[in-house]
Design a protein around this motif. Sequence first.
Motif, short mmCIF file in Angstrom:
data_model
loop_
_atom_site.label_atom_id
_atom_site.label_comp_id
_atom_site.label_asym_id
_atom_site.label_seq_id
_atom_site.Cartn_x
_atom_site.Cartn_y
_atom_site.Cartn_z
N PRO A 69 0.80 -1.22 0.00
CA PRO A 69 0.00 0.00 0.00
C PRO A 69 0.83 1.28 0.00
O PRO A 69 0.27 2.38 -0.04
CB PRO A 69 -0.81 -0.11 1.29
N VAL A 70 2.15 1.14 0.05
CA VAL A 70 3.03 2.30 0.15
C VAL A 70 3.73 2.59 -1.18
O VAL A 70 3.69 3.72 -1.68
CB VAL A 70 4.08 2.09 1.26
N THR A 71 4.37 1.58 -1.75
CA THR A 71 5.14 1.73 -2.99
C THR A 71 4.37 1.12 -4.15
O THR A 71 3.85 0.01 -4.04
CB THR A 71 6.50 1.05 -2.86
N GLY A 72 4.31 1.85 -5.28
CA GLY A 72 3.63 1.33 -6.45
C GLY A 72 2.22 1.89 -6.61
O GLY A 72 1.82 2.84 -5.92
N ASP A 73 1.45 1.26 -7.50
CA ASP A 73 0.17 1.81 -7.92
C ASP A 73 -1.04 1.23 -7.20
O ASP A 73 -2.17 1.58 -7.51
CB ASP A 73 -0.02 1.57 -9.43
#
Length: 216
Positions: free
Chosen positions: A134-138
Amino acid sequence: MYFYEWGVDSAQSVTEDTFQCVIRNLGYPRFWGRYLTRISGVSEGLTEQEVFFIHSKGIKILPIYNAFREAIGYLRGIEAAEDAVFHAQSLGIPIGIPLFANIERFFGIDKEWILGWTEAIVRRGYVSGIYHDPVTGDFNQAFCGAVNQNEKVKQLTVLWSSEPEMAPSGAWDSPNYRPAVPACGGNVPIWQYSRDTTQCPVDMNLAEDSFVNLLW
């Protein structure tokens, strides 16, 4: 009040050697995440013999589907869900069990894929699950977009968070339960808190006991 159970997941098959390594160095897992299909160079697929072995140890199985490399488009979400259900049924996994789509942080993903996956999994009688960062990416934007379009997505999908990543630890010294969640919230009953162990080829997880009861 929530109680939390410790468990693991692995890309490798669960053998007696792997099992002994885990219980000797880390503790006795309440559940074990395993992939439904073999992907060359990535994961070994769960077999009937392995299912029997895991269940014989009193350990529940968390099924993971990873036969895709991007999560774009409503129809592709439906296709992935149908393939996951096919493999689950081939192994005898009963309806009502969560099936998790494996969304890595580097995957392309959009809200349409999440809508397609969730609707198709639920329609076939299983519980929609998504492993995600939920932090890095889409993922955060895609999931919240899906929720904005259909509020039921938040209710129907169980989320397996891979953040934050902590130091490796076992059943007796696991961290306090505090997974990262999407900006729009969501049901996050399981957290993969560490992938950095050199002792055994597994990742480490904590999960709500009520969720573990839903596993196979």
